[in-house]
Design a protein around this motif. Sequence first.
Motif, PDB file in Angstrom:
ATOM      1  N   VAL A   1       0.855  -1.184   0.000  1.00 13.60           N
ATOM      2  CA  VAL A   1       0.000   0.000   0.000  1.00 13.60           C
ATOM      3  C   VAL A   1       0.891   1.234   0.000  1.00 13.60           C
ATOM      4  O   VAL A   1       1.714   1.408   0.900  1.00 13.60           O
ATOM      5  CB  VAL A   1      -0.930   0.032   1.237  1.00 13.60           C
ATOM      6  N   PRO A   2       0.767   2.125  -0.996  1.00 17.62           N
ATOM      7  CA  PRO A   2       1.578   3.348  -1.011  1.00 17.62           C
ATOM      8  C   PRO A   2       1.186   4.272   0.134  1.00 17.62           C
ATOM      9  O   PRO A   2       0.030   4.677   0.255  1.00 17.62           O
ATOM     10  CB  PRO A   2       1.260   3.973  -2.372  1.00 17.62           C
ATOM     11  N   ALA A   3       2.167   4.609   0.982  1.00 19.71           N
ATOM     12  CA  ALA A   3       1.877   5.373   2.193  1.00 19.71           C
ATOM     13  C   ALA A   3       1.318   6.752   1.884  1.00 19.71           C
ATOM     14  O   ALA A   3       0.400   7.225   2.570  1.00 19.71           O
ATOM     15  CB  ALA A   3       3.134   5.490   3.052  1.00 19.71           C
ATOM     16  N   TYR A   4       1.851   7.426   0.869  1.00 18.49           N
ATOM     17  CA  TYR A   4       1.371   8.778   0.565  1.00 18.49           C
ATOM     18  C   TYR A   4      -0.112   8.741   0.209  1.00 18.49           C
ATOM     19  O   TYR A   4      -0.904   9.542   0.711  1.00 18.49           O
ATOM     20  CB  TYR A   4       2.175   9.384  -0.580  1.00 18.49           C
ATOM     21  N   PHE A   5      -0.480   7.818  -0.658  1.00 14.84           N
ATOM     22  CA  PHE A   5      -1.879   7.702  -1.056  1.00 14.84           C
ATOM     23  C   PHE A   5      -2.752   7.350   0.144  1.00 14.84           C
ATOM     24  O   PHE A   5      -3.818   7.925   0.352  1.00 14.84           O
ATOM     25  CB  PHE A   5      -2.017   6.639  -2.149  1.00 14.84           C
ATOM     26  N   PHE A   6      -2.302   6.396   0.954  1.00 20.13           N
ATOM     27  CA  PHE A   6      -3.057   5.988   2.133  1.00 20.13           C
ATOM     28  C   PHE A   6      -3.295   7.160   3.076  1.00 20.13           C
ATOM     29  O   PHE A   6      -4.401   7.380   3.561  1.00 20.13           O
ATOM     30  CB  PHE A   6      -2.307   4.881   2.869  1.00 20.13           C
ATOM     31  N   ASN A   7      -2.233   7.932   3.356  1.00 21.82           N
ATOM     32  CA  ASN A   7      -2.354   9.041   4.298  1.00 21.82           C
ATOM     33  C   ASN A   7      -3.327  10.108   3.810  1.00 21.82           C
ATOM     34  O   ASN A   7      -4.128  10.640   4.598  1.00 21.82           O
ATOM     35  CB  ASN A   7      -0.980   9.667   4.544  1.00 21.82           C
ATOM     36  N   GLN A   8      -3.279  10.435   2.523  1.00 20.12           N
ATOM     37  CA  GLN A   8      -4.192  11.435   1.990  1.00 20.12           C
ATOM     38  C   GLN A   8      -5.628  10.937   2.002  1.00 20.12           C
ATOM     39  O   GLN A   8      -6.564  11.683   2.319  1.00 20.12           O
ATOM     40  CB  GLN A   8      -3.761  11.833   0.573  1.00 20.12           C
ATOM     41  N   GLN A   9      -5.814   9.663   1.670  1.00 19.46           N
ATOM     42  CA  GLN A   9      -7.160   9.095   1.722  1.00 19.46           C
ATOM     43  C   GLN A   9      -7.679   9.025   3.152  1.00 19.46           C
ATOM     44  O   GLN A   9      -8.860   9.226   3.415  1.00 19.46           O
ATOM     45  CB  GLN A   9      -7.162   7.700   1.091  1.00 19.46           C
ATOM     46  N   LEU A  10      -6.790   8.741   4.091  1.00 20.75           N
ATOM     47  CA  LEU A  10      -7.167   8.689   5.502  1.00 20.75           C
ATOM     48  C   LEU A  10      -7.726  10.024   5.958  1.00 20.75           C
ATOM     49  O   LEU A  10      -8.768  10.097   6.619  1.00 20.75           O
ATOM     50  CB  LEU A  10      -5.954   8.312   6.352  1.00 20.75           C
ATOM     51  N   LEU A  11      -7.042  11.103   5.588  1.00 22.31           N
ATOM     52  CA  LEU A  11      -7.499  12.434   5.972  1.00 22.31           C
ATOM     53  C   LEU A  11      -8.843  12.762   5.333  1.00 22.31           C
ATOM     54  O   LEU A  11      -9.774  13.239   5.996  1.00 22.31           O
ATOM     55  CB  LEU A  11      -6.446  13.461   5.565  1.00 22.31           C
ATOM     56  N   THR A  12      -8.969  12.481   4.040  1.00 21.18           N
ATOM     57  CA  THR A  12     -10.209  12.798   3.318  1.00 21.18           C
ATOM     58  C   THR A  12     -11.389  11.985   3.839  1.00 21.18           C
ATOM     59  O   THR A  12     -12.471  12.525   4.099  1.00 21.18           O
ATOM     60  CB  THR A  12     -10.015  12.529   1.812  1.00 21.18           C
ATOM     61  N   ARG A  13     -11.187  10.684   3.986  1.00 17.75           N
ATOM     62  CA  ARG A  13     -12.279   9.809   4.415  1.00 17.75           C
ATOM     63  C   ARG A  13     -12.686  10.077   5.858  1.00 17.75           C
ATOM     64  O   ARG A  13     -13.873  10.008   6.200  1.00 17.75           O
ATOM     65  CB  ARG A  13     -11.861   8.348   4.232  1.00 17.75           C
ATOM     66  N   THR A  14     -11.711  10.350   6.723  1.00 13.32           N
ATOM     67  CA  THR A  14     -12.040  10.633   8.112  1.00 13.32           C
ATOM     68  C   THR A  14     -12.837  11.926   8.228  1.00 13.32           C
ATOM     69  O   THR A  14     -13.800  12.009   8.995  1.00 13.32           O
ATOM     70  CB  THR A  14     -10.761  10.730   8.962  1.00 13.32           C
ATOM     71  N   THR A  15     -12.443  12.943   7.489  1.00 15.98           N
ATOM     72  CA  THR A  15     -13.179  14.202   7.495  1.00 15.98           C
ATOM     73  C   THR A  15     -14.628  13.983   7.088  1.00 15.98           C
ATOM     74  O   THR A  15     -15.563  14.458   7.755  1.00 15.98           O
ATOM     75  CB  THR A  15     -12.515  15.218   6.540  1.00 15.98           C
ATOM     76  N   ARG A  16     -14.830  13.240   6.016  1.00 15.48           N
ATOM     77  CA  ARG A  16     -16.182  12.970   5.539  1.00 15.48           C
ATOM     78  C   ARG A  16     -16.984  12.149   6.550  1.00 15.48           C
ATOM     79  O   ARG A  16     -18.149  12.449   6.839  1.00 15.48           O
ATOM     80  CB  ARG A  16     -16.117  12.229   4.202  1.00 15.48           C
ATOM     81  N   SER A  17     -16.364  11.121   7.115  1.00 11.65           N
ATOM     82  CA  SER A  17     -17.056  10.250   8.055  1.00 11.65           C
ATOM     83  C   SER A  17     -17.438  10.975   9.341  1.00 11.65           C
ATOM     84  O   SER A  17     -18.539  10.801   9.861  1.00 11.65           O
ATOM     85  CB  SER A  17     -16.189   9.028   8.379  1.00 11.65           C
ATOM     86  N   LEU A  18     -16.529  11.800   9.861  1.00 11.85           N
ATOM     87  CA  LEU A  18     -16.830  12.494  11.112  1.00 11.85           C
ATOM     88  C   LEU A  18     -17.899  13.554  10.938  1.00 11.85           C
ATOM     89  O   LEU A  18     -18.669  13.822  11.866  1.00 11.85           O
ATOM     90  CB  LEU A  18     -15.554  13.107  11.694  1.00 11.85           C
ATOM     91  N   LYS A  19     -17.975  14.168   9.776  1.00 16.02           N
ATOM     92  CA  LYS A  19     -19.072  15.102   9.518  1.00 16.02           C
ATOM     93  C   LYS A  19     -20.409  14.377   9.578  1.00 16.02           C
ATOM     94  O   LYS A  19     -21.376  14.876  10.152  1.00 16.02           O
ATOM     95  CB  LYS A  19     -18.884  15.764   8.153  1.00 16.02           C
ATOM     96  N   LYS A  20     -20.471  13.178   9.005  1.00 11.79           N
ATOM     97  CA  LYS A  20     -21.705  12.395   9.041  1.00 11.79           C
ATOM     98  C   LYS A  20     -22.022  11.932  10.460  1.00 11.79           C
ATOM     99  O   LYS A  20     -23.181  11.979  10.891  1.00 11.79           O
ATOM    100  CB  LYS A  20     -21.582  11.188   8.109  1.00 11.79           C
ATOM    101  N   LEU A  21     -20.994  11.492  11.181  1.00 14.79           N
ATOM    102  CA  LEU A  21     -21.201  11.053  12.556  1.00 14.79           C
ATOM    103  C   LEU A  21     -21.676  12.198  13.433  1.00 14.79           C
ATOM    104  O   LEU A  21     -22.578  12.036  14.268  1.00 14.79           O
ATOM    105  CB  LEU A  21     -19.901  10.468  13.109  1.00 14.79           C
ATOM    106  N   GLN A  22     -21.089  13.354  13.261  1.00 20.46           N
ATOM    107  CA  GLN A  22     -21.489  14.531  14.026  1.00 20.46           C
ATOM    108  C   GLN A  22     -22.968  14.847  13.804  1.00 20.46           C
ATOM    109  O   GLN A  22     -23.710  15.124  14.755  1.00 20.46           O
ATOM    110  CB  GLN A  22     -20.616  15.718  13.623  1.00 20.46           C
ATOM    111  N   THR A  23     -23.415  14.779  12.566  1.00 24.15           N
ATOM    112  CA  THR A  23     -24.829  15.039  12.251  1.00 24.15           C
ATOM    113  C   THR A  23     -25.730  13.994  12.889  1.00 24.15           C
ATOM    114  O   THR A  23     -26.791  14.325  13.452  1.00 24.15           O
ATOM    115  CB  THR A  23     -25.035  15.056  10.726  1.00 24.15           C
ATOM    116  N   LEU A  24     -25.342  12.724  12.827  1.00 20.96           N
ATOM    117  CA  LEU A  24     -26.149  11.662  13.422  1.00 20.96           C
ATOM    118  C   LEU A  24     -26.324  11.862  14.928  1.00 20.96           C
ATOM    119  O   LEU A  24     -27.412  11.674  15.472  1.00 20.96           O
ATOM    120  CB  LEU A  24     -25.504  10.300  13.154  1.00 20.96           C
ATOM    121  N   ILE A  25     -25.238  12.236  15.606  1.00 21.89           N
ATOM    122  CA  ILE A  25     -25.324  12.443  17.056  1.00 21.89           C
ATOM    123  C   ILE A  25     -26.191  13.658  17.365  1.00 21.89           C
ATOM    124  O   ILE A  25     -27.029  13.624  18.284  1.00 21.89           O
ATOM    125  CB  ILE A  25     -23.921  12.582  17.669  1.00 21.89           C
ATOM    126  N   ASN A  26     -25.983  14.749  16.644  1.00 24.39           N
ATOM    127  CA  ASN A  26     -26.779  15.953  16.888  1.00 24.39           C
ATOM    128  C   ASN A  26     -28.279  15.700  16.681  1.00 24.39           C
ATOM    129  O   ASN A  26     -29.113  16.279  17.383  1.00 24.39           O
ATOM    130  CB  ASN A  26     -26.331  17.077  15.952  1.00 24.39           C
TER     131      ASN A  26
END
Length: 209
Positions: free
Chosen positions: A179-204
Amino acid sequence: MPSFTLIKRLFLASFLCFSLSHCVNTPHSNPQHTKIPATHISLVKVEDSDFHQINATFQVKSDRATAFKVISNLSTTKDWLPEVVSIQTLEIYDFNNFLLRTVLDSPWPFKQRETITCVSTTFEQHTTAIDIKSCPKRYPVNENYVRVEHLKSSWRIKQLDNNNVEIDYQTWLDPTGYVPAYFFNQQLLTRTTRSLKKLQTLINDAPRE
Protein backbone atom coordinates in the motif's frame (compact mmCIF):
# COMPACT_ATOMS: atom_id res chain seq x y z
CA MET A 1 -24.60 3.25 32.52
CA PRO A 2 -25.28 1.75 29.06
CA SER A 3 -26.90 -1.67 28.93
CA PHE A 4 -24.97 -4.88 28.27
CA THR A 5 -26.68 -5.18 24.87
CA LEU A 6 -25.37 -1.74 23.96
CA ILE A 7 -21.86 -2.68 25.03
CA LYS A 8 -22.06 -5.74 22.74
CA ARG A 9 -22.91 -3.47 19.83
CA LEU A 10 -19.95 -1.21 20.45
CA PHE A 11 -18.06 -0.33 17.31
CA LEU A 12 -14.69 0.16 17.68
CA ALA A 13 -12.89 1.97 15.85
CA SER A 14 -11.69 2.77 16.06
CA PHE A 15 -10.58 2.80 13.12
CA LEU A 16 -11.71 5.19 10.45
CA CYS A 17 -10.77 5.08 6.79
CA PHE A 18 -10.43 1.31 7.24
CA SER A 19 -11.69 2.61 10.43
CA LEU A 20 -9.43 0.63 13.02
CA SER A 21 -0.57 -1.57 17.33
CA HIS A 22 1.15 -3.67 19.22
CA CYS A 23 3.20 -0.65 20.33
CA VAL A 24 2.45 2.84 21.60
CA ASN A 25 3.15 5.38 18.85
CA THR A 26 4.80 8.75 19.49
CA PRO A 27 3.61 11.54 17.16
CA HIS A 28 6.07 14.06 15.74
CA SER A 29 5.43 17.76 15.28
CA ASN A 30 4.30 19.62 12.13
CA PRO A 31 0.99 17.81 11.51
CA GLN A 32 -1.24 18.59 8.53
CA HIS A 33 -4.64 20.00 9.48
CA THR A 34 -8.09 20.29 8.04
CA LYS A 35 -11.13 21.90 9.66
CA ILE A 36 -14.84 21.24 9.36
CA PRO A 37 -17.46 23.07 11.47
CA ALA A 38 -16.74 22.52 15.18
CA THR A 39 -14.17 19.87 14.25
CA HIS A 40 -10.38 19.76 14.21
CA ILE A 41 -8.56 16.91 12.47
CA SER A 42 -4.79 16.35 12.41
CA LEU A 43 -2.79 13.92 10.31
CA VAL A 44 0.27 13.19 12.45
CA LYS A 45 3.51 11.37 11.70
CA VAL A 46 4.18 8.26 13.77
CA GLU A 47 7.61 7.05 14.82
CA ASP A 48 8.95 4.10 12.79
CA SER A 49 5.99 4.06 10.41
CA ASP A 50 5.22 5.60 7.02
CA PHE A 51 1.51 5.53 7.88
CA HIS A 52 0.15 8.49 9.78
CA GLN A 53 -2.15 8.75 12.78
CA ILE A 54 -5.44 10.63 12.84
CA ASN A 55 -6.19 12.89 15.82
CA ALA A 56 -9.66 14.46 15.81
CA THR A 57 -11.72 16.54 18.23
CA PHE A 58 -15.28 17.70 17.71
CA GLN A 59 -18.29 18.79 19.74
CA VAL A 60 -21.94 17.86 19.49
CA LYS A 61 -25.16 19.21 20.98
CA SER A 62 -26.06 16.10 22.90
CA ASP A 63 -25.32 14.10 26.04
CA ARG A 64 -22.64 11.51 26.68
CA ALA A 65 -24.96 8.48 26.71
CA THR A 66 -26.53 9.45 23.38
CA ALA A 67 -23.15 10.05 21.74
CA PHE A 68 -21.93 6.67 22.94
CA LYS A 69 -25.07 4.96 21.68
CA VAL A 70 -24.70 6.42 18.18
CA ILE A 71 -21.00 5.54 17.92
CA SER A 72 -21.64 1.99 19.12
CA ASN A 73 -24.80 1.26 17.11
CA LEU A 74 -23.73 -1.26 14.47
CA SER A 75 -27.04 -1.01 12.61
CA THR A 76 -26.22 2.58 11.59
CA THR A 77 -22.44 2.29 11.18
CA LYS A 78 -22.66 2.32 7.39
CA ASP A 79 -24.52 5.63 7.55
CA TRP A 80 -21.25 7.29 8.50
CA LEU A 81 -18.58 4.65 7.77
CA PRO A 82 -19.33 3.01 4.40
CA GLU A 83 -16.01 1.09 4.29
CA VAL A 84 -17.33 -1.40 6.86
CA VAL A 85 -18.60 -4.62 5.27
CA SER A 86 -19.39 -6.55 8.45
CA ILE A 87 -18.81 -6.53 12.22
CA GLN A 88 -19.03 -9.59 14.43
CA THR A 89 -18.69 -10.00 18.19
CA LEU A 90 -16.45 -13.03 18.63
CA GLU A 91 -16.20 -13.21 22.41
CA ILE A 92 -17.40 -11.32 25.47
CA TYR A 93 -14.85 -11.43 28.29
CA ASP A 94 -16.81 -9.36 30.79
CA PHE A 95 -19.11 -6.33 30.91
CA ASN A 96 -16.49 -3.94 29.53
CA ASN A 97 -14.17 -6.11 27.43
CA PHE A 98 -14.77 -8.11 24.28
CA LEU A 99 -13.36 -9.24 20.94
CA LEU A 100 -14.53 -7.99 17.52
CA ARG A 101 -13.96 -9.11 13.94
CA THR A 102 -14.43 -6.46 11.26
CA VAL A 103 -14.20 -6.81 7.49
CA LEU A 104 -13.43 -3.63 5.55
CA ASP A 105 -13.47 -2.67 1.92
CA SER A 106 -10.03 -1.65 0.74
CA PRO A 107 -9.32 1.04 -1.86
CA TRP A 108 -6.49 -1.19 -3.05
CA PRO A 109 -7.13 -4.28 -5.21
CA PHE A 110 -7.22 -7.99 -4.55
CA LYS A 111 -8.50 -8.56 -0.98
CA GLN A 112 -10.62 -6.95 1.71
CA ARG A 113 -8.97 -6.21 5.06
CA GLU A 114 -9.88 -8.06 8.26
CA THR A 115 -9.24 -6.78 11.79
CA ILE A 116 -9.45 -8.71 15.06
CA THR A 117 -9.61 -6.19 17.87
CA CYS A 118 -9.83 -6.17 21.65
CA VAL A 119 -12.23 -3.47 22.84
CA SER A 120 -12.20 -2.07 26.35
CA THR A 121 -14.67 0.48 27.72
CA THR A 122 -14.42 2.60 30.86
CA PHE A 123 -17.26 4.66 32.33
CA GLU A 124 -16.22 7.50 34.61
CA GLN A 125 -18.21 10.38 36.08
CA HIS A 126 -17.87 12.72 33.10
CA THR A 127 -16.05 10.67 30.47
CA THR A 128 -16.63 7.43 28.57
CA ALA A 129 -13.42 5.88 27.21
CA ILE A 130 -13.21 3.31 24.42
CA ASP A 131 -9.82 1.73 23.71
CA ILE A 132 -9.20 -0.60 20.78
CA LYS A 133 -6.08 -2.58 19.96
CA SER A 134 -5.23 -5.30 17.50
CA CYS A 135 -5.43 -8.87 18.81
CA PRO A 136 -4.69 -10.84 15.62
CA LYS A 137 -3.68 -14.06 17.38
CA ARG A 138 -7.09 -14.56 18.99
CA TYR A 139 -8.89 -15.71 15.84
CA PRO A 140 -7.84 -18.10 13.04
CA VAL A 141 -6.48 -16.52 9.87
CA ASN A 142 -8.79 -16.54 6.84
CA GLU A 143 -6.78 -16.56 3.61
CA ASN A 144 -9.61 -14.79 1.81
CA TYR A 145 -8.73 -11.57 3.67
CA VAL A 146 -5.64 -9.53 4.47
CA ARG A 147 -5.26 -9.59 8.26
CA VAL A 148 -4.40 -6.16 9.69
CA GLU A 149 -2.05 -6.91 12.57
CA HIS A 150 -0.99 -3.46 13.79
CA LEU A 151 -3.54 -0.90 14.89
CA LYS A 152 -4.52 1.20 17.84
CA SER A 153 -7.54 3.44 18.30
CA SER A 154 -9.42 5.30 21.01
CA TRP A 155 -12.49 7.44 21.70
CA ARG A 156 -12.95 9.84 24.63
CA ILE A 157 -16.51 11.09 25.06
CA LYS A 158 -16.64 13.92 27.61
CA GLN A 159 -19.68 15.78 28.96
CA LEU A 160 -18.84 19.50 28.97
CA ASP A 161 -22.22 20.72 30.26
CA ASN A 162 -25.87 19.72 29.97
CA ASN A 163 -25.99 20.45 26.24
CA ASN A 164 -22.48 19.86 24.91
CA VAL A 165 -20.25 16.83 24.50
CA GLU A 166 -16.64 16.81 23.29
CA ILE A 167 -15.35 13.74 21.46
CA ASP A 168 -11.63 13.04 21.03
CA TYR A 169 -10.71 10.35 18.53
CA GLN A 170 -7.34 8.84 17.62
CA THR A 171 -6.50 6.00 15.29
CA TRP A 172 -3.43 4.48 13.67
CA LEU A 173 -2.98 1.34 11.62
CA ASP A 174 -0.63 -0.30 9.21
CA PRO A 175 -2.91 -1.51 6.38
CA THR A 176 -0.58 -4.42 5.53
CA GLY A 177 0.46 -5.38 2.02
CA TYR A 178 1.80 -3.25 -0.81
CA VAL A 179 0.00 0.00 0.00
CA PRO A 180 1.58 3.35 -1.01
CA ALA A 181 1.88 5.37 2.19
CA TYR A 182 1.37 8.78 0.56
CA PHE A 183 -1.88 7.70 -1.06
CA PHE A 184 -3.06 5.99 2.13
CA ASN A 185 -2.35 9.04 4.30
CA GLN A 186 -4.19 11.44 1.99
CA GLN A 187 -7.16 9.10 1.72
CA LEU A 188 -7.17 8.69 5.50
CA LEU A 189 -7.50 12.43 5.97
CA THR A 190 -10.21 12.80 3.32
CA ARG A 191 -12.28 9.81 4.41
CA THR A 192 -12.04 10.63 8.11
CA THR A 193 -13.18 14.20 7.50
CA ARG A 194 -16.18 12.97 5.54
CA SER A 195 -17.06 10.25 8.06
CA LEU A 196 -16.83 12.49 11.11
CA LYS A 197 -19.07 15.10 9.52
CA LYS A 198 -21.70 12.39 9.04
CA LEU A 199 -21.20 11.05 12.56
CA GLN A 200 -21.49 14.53 14.03
CA THR A 201 -24.83 15.04 12.25
CA LEU A 202 -26.15 11.66 13.42
CA ILE A 203 -25.32 12.44 17.06
CA ASN A 204 -26.78 15.95 16.89
CA ASP A 205 -30.02 14.59 15.39
CA ALA A 206 -30.39 11.57 17.67
CA PRO A 207 -33.04 11.69 20.45
CA ARG A 208 -31.42 11.98 23.84
CA GLU A 209 -31.27 9.11 26.27
